[in-house]
Design a protein around this motif. Structure first.
Motif: not given
Length: 283
Positions: A15, A77, A99, A101, A179
């Motif tokens: 990132l 990203i 990615v 979350y 990530l």
């Protein structure tokens, strides 16, 4: 991918946020939330973003995820600039699982009508994995967050808050992303569950996944982060190795946060230091 391409991919951060600005409203109602912030996260690195409520922490995370539109700047990203991505492009990126979350409240990310097994395998099935293989991987990652396979047929409402948050972490891990962004992942948990989840996150440092840990609690972040970025009024006022930020903070706001952290200082010293630094910030 050629050897040169692999080398370049290995060198670039997972990132990279460059000169990011975000505002809400327009005209006289325009309010700046983030003002020219830049931050990178290397592959396998854990970076903590610390700041009080209203400092812009969650807006930073939501902008990186495409949930808030950037007014200025770049968001890379895995080398791909996503700052101007359209919904279809974001959908393709999310399906790739680069990615993930984790919300503060896992009930926001876990469908209350899906069993734990279905919640864990869903992102894998979307990517085309056969269900038996997906279930096997789900079981493996459930074990990594110290939960038993007996929980797989249960619904989220049948689990404790700490168990639900561990499932949310497992759901993020199961896609094997580069990530994971964690937005206040332990603030809604009691002390015992908070320690348990933090230990799991600390254990992920050797797994190769990068973590962006967002919190108002410096004590929670200090023990697991490689670097800490301090966000104050929409700007990063200090970024450095976690050890340096905690032991030798340079900015008055960082010193305020260090002095206020009950896990880093005694309560009496924290109160005295807090009043001293608040006065300094007002000058």
């Amino acid at each position: 991918m050629s050897a040169d391409d692999q080398q370049r991919a290995g060198d670039r951060p997972i990132l990279a946020v460059e000169d990011l600005a975000v505002h809400y409203g327009a005209g006289r109602r325009r309010q700046s939330v983030l003002d020219g912030v830049s931050l990178s996260v290397a592959r396998g690195e854990t970076v903590g973003i610390i700041g009080e409520t209203g400092s812009g922490k969650s807006t930073f995370a939501r902008t990186v995820l495409g949930l808030v539109r950037a007014g200025r700047g770049r968001i890379l990203i895995d080398g791909e600039d996503v700052a101007r991505h359209k919904p279809r492009q974001w959908q393709a990126l999310r399906r790739r699982g680069v990615v993930q979350y984790v919300f503060q409240d896992p009930l926001r990310s876990l469908d209350p009508d899906l069993t734990i097994e279905d919640s864990l395998v869903e992102p894998l099935l979307v990517r085309g994995m056969r269900r038996p293989e997906a279930v096997e991987r789900a079981r493996a990652y459930l074990g990594r967050v110290r939960l038993d396979e007996d929980l797989l047929p249960r619904l989220p409402g049948e689990l404790s808050g700490g168990q639900r948050q561990r499932v949310a972490v497992a759901r993020a891990l199961v896609a094997e992303p580069g990530l994971i962004i964690l937005d206040e992942p332990v603030s809604a948990l009691d002390s015992a569950n908070r320690v348990g989840v933090l230990e799991i996150l600390k254990g992920l440092r050797d797994s190769g996944v990068a973590l962006l840990f967002i919190s108002h609690d410096l004590g929670s972040v200090a023990g697991i982060a490689d670097r800490i970025a301090v966000l104050y009024q929409g700007r990063f006022v200090e970024v450095g190795a976690a050890r340096d930020v905690v032991n030798t903070p340079r900015h008055p706001y960082t010193r305020l946060l260090v002095g206020s952290a009950p896990t880093l200082r005694s309560a009496a010293a924290a109160r005295a230091r807090r009043e001293e630094l608040r006065a300094l910030l007002r000058t």
